[in-house]
Write a protein that holds these residues in place. Structure first.
Motif, mmCIF file in Angstrom:
data_model
loop_
_atom_site.group_PDB
_atom_site.id
_atom_site.type_symbol
_atom_site.label_atom_id
_atom_site.label_comp_id
_atom_site.label_asym_id
_atom_site.label_seq_id
_atom_site.Cartn_x
_atom_site.Cartn_y
_atom_site.Cartn_z
ATOM 1 N N PRO A 170 32.477 39.647 -61.244
ATOM 2 C CA PRO A 170 33.221 39.569 -60.146
ATOM 3 C C PRO A 170 33.747 40.822 -59.147
ATOM 4 N N GLN A 171 33.874 41.940 -60.270
ATOM 5 C CA GLN A 171 34.304 43.089 -59.592
ATOM 6 C C GLN A 171 33.017 44.058 -58.767
ATOM 7 N N TRP A 172 31.822 43.745 -59.302
ATOM 8 C CA TRP A 172 30.645 44.034 -58.771
ATOM 9 C C TRP A 172 30.386 43.478 -57.447
ATOM 10 N N LYS A 173 30.609 42.155 -57.428
ATOM 11 C CA LYS A 173 30.278 41.260 -56.301
ATOM 12 C C LYS A 173 31.186 41.683 -55.305
ATOM 13 N N GLU A 174 32.534 41.916 -55.442
ATOM 14 C CA GLU A 174 33.258 42.351 -54.560
ATOM 15 C C GLU A 174 32.837 43.497 -53.754
ATOM 16 N N ILE A 175 32.415 44.579 -54.650
ATOM 17 C CA ILE A 175 32.014 45.952 -54.276
ATOM 18 C C ILE A 175 30.714 45.706 -53.145
ATOM 19 N N TRP A 211 38.532 39.339 -65.553
ATOM 20 C CA TRP A 211 38.647 40.707 -64.896
ATOM 21 C C TRP A 211 40.171 40.716 -64.342
ATOM 22 N N MET A 212 40.556 39.493 -63.565
ATOM 23 C CA MET A 212 41.992 39.476 -63.064
ATOM 24 C C MET A 212 43.114 39.563 -64.042
ATOM 25 N N ILE A 213 42.742 38.719 -65.436
ATOM 26 C CA ILE A 213 43.753 38.886 -66.171
ATOM 27 C C ILE A 213 43.971 40.407 -66.752
ATOM 28 N N TYR A 214 42.574 41.020 -66.948
ATOM 29 C CA TYR A 214 42.897 42.491 -67.394
ATOM 30 C C TYR A 214 43.576 43.320 -66.448
ATOM 31 N N GLU A 215 43.195 43.002 -65.292
ATOM 32 C CA GLU A 215 44.116 43.555 -64.268
ATOM 33 C C GLU A 215 45.704 43.562 -64.004
ATOM 34 N N LYS A 216 45.897 42.244 -64.490
ATOM 35 C CA LYS A 216 47.272 41.780 -64.301
ATOM 36 C C LYS A 216 48.129 42.434 -65.434
ATOM 37 N N TYR A 217 47.582 42.779 -66.597
ATOM 38 C CA TYR A 217 48.445 43.482 -67.772
ATOM 39 C C TYR A 217 48.221 45.086 -67.679
ATOM 40 N N THR A 218 47.500 45.758 -66.920
ATOM 41 C CA THR A 218 47.142 47.053 -67.023
ATOM 42 C C THR A 218 47.808 47.791 -65.841
ATOM 43 N N CYS A 219 47.156 48.570 -65.329
ATOM 44 C CA CYS A 219 47.634 49.545 -64.047
ATOM 45 C C CYS A 219 47.863 48.458 -62.784
ATOM 46 N N PRO A 220 49.141 48.554 -62.221
ATOM 47 C CA PRO A 220 49.538 47.820 -61.086
ATOM 48 C C PRO A 220 49.061 48.143 -59.768
ATOM 49 N N LEU A 221 48.753 47.221 -59.086
ATOM 50 C CA LEU A 221 48.218 47.487 -57.677
ATOM 51 C C LEU A 221 47.339 48.449 -57.192
ATOM 52 N N GLY A 222 46.343 48.878 -57.852
ATOM 53 C CA GLY A 222 45.304 49.554 -57.708
ATOM 54 C C GLY A 222 45.524 51.308 -57.995
ATOM 55 N N VAL A 223 46.719 51.617 -58.893
ATOM 56 C CA VAL A 223 47.186 52.764 -58.941
ATOM 57 C C VAL A 223 46.323 53.465 -59.982
ATOM 58 N N GLY A 224 45.900 52.822 -60.898
ATOM 59 C CA GLY A 224 44.768 53.192 -62.082
ATOM 60 C C GLY A 224 45.602 54.067 -63.155
ATOM 61 N N TRP A 225 44.837 54.925 -63.874
ATOM 62 C CA TRP A 225 45.037 55.743 -64.969
ATOM 63 C C TRP A 225 46.112 55.683 -65.745
ATOM 64 N N MET A 226 46.715 54.788 -66.074
ATOM 65 C CA MET A 226 48.132 54.885 -66.895
ATOM 66 C C MET A 226 47.422 54.581 -68.333
ATOM 67 N N VAL A 227 46.610 55.138 -68.832
ATOM 68 C CA VAL A 227 45.644 55.017 -70.112
ATOM 69 C C VAL A 227 45.932 55.935 -71.021
#
Ligand code: GCV
Length: 666
Positions: free
Chosen positions: A392-397, A494-510
């Motif tokens: 789904p991520q690649w499709k969106e891209i 993918w949506m679920i993974y996005e929900k519990y990791t970095c918010p709103l596209g900010v990235g990198w909090m790893v």
């Protein structure tokens, strides 16, 4: 080498029911691979199976070129395209080439696995792109950079070390989804891998290339730009130095003496401490063209990566924005690269984050060949422990409209070569396989490799269809309700993974280096250029005119879309803007409440999946049930850690309570 069967891979395995009838296939092609593929995979599907070499009245399936079968050609067939045609009671698999016949044969097998009736199979397929490639990040010591499925299938103990049968299975796996190019070693080339282009190593590489060639897959090597120094004994690697040019010419000739159809080089230069032309005050065009000239007499190609940025940035310096780097470095060089140079551009401007906008360099180069690079291996997306179906991520891209030549200039349109017809374009990706029995560590991660191949062949494929097909092909023995559950959990992952990791596209909090699990400030005061700028009032990166003005790299429409807070999509808000915690999203929530809610929801979603998985236990084979159950429970631990660290951090930072009073670690 471990057990090498295809258990649960998408090709046939022992658990598939055979069709009761007999199948007679006539092969009018001399290509050994077609016969082998029919034998290996069709015999799994039928009680009786026979291969003939001459047309006769009993044939059901005839495989051959238009010429060999004396069938009329269909217009506009590409050389590696294929056709399935019904004619006078027979099914023909047709193409202009043996390569196309191979893809057609795999397509036929797949349709059988999907339960199609042979007499209903009628299709014409041409690949959307000519470059359908995979990059291995395998090191010669047997480790894999960002690999999560065991050791390398190619190397061990600083030597080539592989099982021929397993490589053949791998080649089949790749051909079954149309992959036609492969690079076998890491783009971070250490001294030991620099030696891959030396005479003794080439003798061994020959045999590997032979296997891939049998499946029409061209082999490439990543090279070290400083090889003339590292292994050549020269004092410089300056691309404009004649001794350096001569060294590469000689070395390249040596390669082609051993591997006449060698594909060429992949180069990571001036990137993350890798050497490159900047050391000598030269441009990336100078560097790439020097190698291109050495390869040109043999029709070889240089894939030159655009992942060039300052990884020694001072975090205090607010004028430098890593997101700008690829475009700033390469747009100005457009038109200066030789014809056999193909730039390799990561899908987003940063580095394979859970969510990023599309790289503005895609479509912006008008006189330079290029491919887009995806990451199938799940570096930032759960490391094949957490479930993350990336199609789904690649499709969106691929569906993203760049507006570069008006409405409808989608990424897939650009990569199909339709925007600038004279250019070579396509798709490549970092692969996710290793020596694990199931190839990908997490068994469901196979769906990413399958989906990647299918999308490079045809970006218009629908996500749901790809998923349905993969599940049906891989798990024919699983009952209906469990099949639907597998599809559902993959589809939402993918949506679920996005929900519990970095918010709103900010990235990198790893966690730094490792990239699994949360560390909000892990990269915040580091030299890597990956900041979120959270303070007590708000967070996010201002990439509009008042900030780094990264948005200027897009077409006017896209730039306006992202610049304007009213139109910027919520899921990329913090990639483009620094906003207060109280900023209202389109969803109606404030930023801070969204952070709290999405993190609670993410964990609840994982808990719910575990609950559903457990309910289906009786409908699943034990090994599959336990394997996924164990992964899901590890995912839950990770998701909980993310939820609690992110929510607590932002509660402490903002002082704004959760509307639902769920924060207990404040
Ligand atoms: C191969 C990221 C990864 C590195 C990788 C690099 C690249 O930075 O963390 O492991 O190196 O991308 O794409 O070159």
């Amino acid at each position: 080498m471990q057990n090498q069967n295809f258990t649960s891979c998408w090709l046939p395995d022992g658990r598939r029911e055979k069709r009761s009838n007999k199948l007679i296939v006539t092969i009018l092609s001399k290509a050994e691979v077609i016969r082998r593929v029919c034998h290996t995979y069709l015999s799994h599907l039928f009680e009786g199976f026979h291969i003939g070499t001459e047309l006769n009245s009993q044939d059901e399936i005839v495989i051959g070129t238009y010429e060999a079968t004396a069938q009329a050609c269909t217009n506009d067939m590409q050389v590696d395209g294929f056709e399935l045609r019904q004619e006078q009671g027979k099914t023909y698999i047709l193409s202009h080439s043996d390569q196309g016949l191979l893809y057609g044969t795999f397509y036929f097998i797949e349709q059988l696995q999907l339960g199609m009736k042979i007499e209903d199979m009628s299709v014409i397929q041409n690949p959307a792109t000519t470059i359908r490639m995979l990059n291995h990040w395998d090191n010669m010591d047997g480790s894999i950079e960002r690999g999560y499925a065991g050791r390398s299938i190619f190397f061990e103990d600083n030597k080539l070390s592989y099982d021929k049968d397993r490589i053949q299975q791998y080649a089949d796996l790749l051909s079954s989804v149309g992959i036609n190019k492969i690079c076998i070693n890491n783009v971070n080339v250490h001294q030991v891998e620099s030696r891959l282009i030396e005479a003794d190593m080439l003798i061994e590489l020959q045999h590997l290339a032979d296997i891939f060639r049998g499946n029409y897959i061209t082999m490439f090597l990543s090279i070290n730009f400083a090889s003339p120094i590292e292994i050549g004994g020269l004092k410089t690697a300056d691309p404009l130095d004649s001794t350096v040019e001569e060294w590469w010419r000689r070395q390249t000739k040596l390669i082609y003496q051993k591997i006449p159809d060698f594909g060429g080089f992949i180069v990571k230069a001036d990137s993350e401490h890798r050497p490159g032309p900047f050391t000598y005050g030269r441009t990336h065009a100078d560097g790439a063209n020097m190698l291109a000239k050495a390869l040109a007499p043999f029709n070889g190609t240089v894939f030159w990566r655009c992942f060039v940025y300052d990884c020694l940035q001072d975090w205090r310096d607010r004028s430098t924005d890593r997101a700008r780097a690829a475009y700033d470095h390469f747009k100005k060089l457009d038109g200066l690269f030789d014809e056999n140079v193909i730039l390799q551009i990561k899908n987003g401007p940063m580095d394979f984050q859970v969510r990023e906008p599309v790289s503005p360099l895609i479509g912006a180069l008008e006189k330079t060949n290029y491919v887009m690079e995806f990451q199938v291996t799940q570096e930032y997306t759960g490391q094949q422990i957490d479930l993350c179906y990336l199609v789904p991520q690649w499709k969106e891209i691929l569906d993203f409209d760049t507006h570069l030549k008006g409405k409808g200039t989608t990424v897939s349109e650009i990569l199909s070569g339709n925007l600038h017809k004279s250019l070579q374009t396509g798709i490549t990706a970092v692969v996710n396989v290793g020596r694990d029995d199931n190839w990908t560590g997490h068994e469901f991660a196979q769906a990413n490799l399958y989906g990647y191949g299918k999308l490079t062949w045809d970006p218009t494929f629908k996500t749901e269809k790809l998923l349905k097909d993969w599940v049906q092909i891989t798990y024919p023995f699983v009952k209906d309700s469990a099949t639907r559950l597998i599809e559902e959990i993959l589809n939402r992952s993918w949506m679920i993974y996005e929900k519990y990791t970095c918010p709103l596209g900010v990235g990198w909090m790893v966690k730094t280096g490792h990239h699994y699990g949360p560390d909000v400030n892990g990269y915040e005061y580091s030299p890597w250029g990956t900041y979120h700028f959270s303070d007590r009032n708000g967070l996010g990166v201002d990439r509009t005119k008042s900030g780094s003005n990264y948005i200027e790299q897009y077409s006017a429409n896209v730039s306006e879309l992202y610049a304007n807070l009213n139109s910027c999509p919520d899921n990329l808000l913090l990639f483009f803007h620094h906003v207060p915690y109280t900023h209202p999203l389109h969803s109606g929530k404030t930023v801070i409440q969204h952070i709290y809610d999405s993190h609670f929801e993410g964990v609840e979603d994982v808990e719910h999946i575990i609950y559903e998985w457990t309910r289906e236990k009786a409908n699943l084979p034990d090994d599959l049930y336990s394997h996924i159950n164990q992964k899901l429970n590890s995912q839950l631990t990770n998701a909980t850690e993310w939820r609690d660290k992110i929510n607590t951090y932002f509660y402490r930072m903002s002082g704004i309570p959760d509307e639902h009073q769920r924060l207990i670690y404040g």
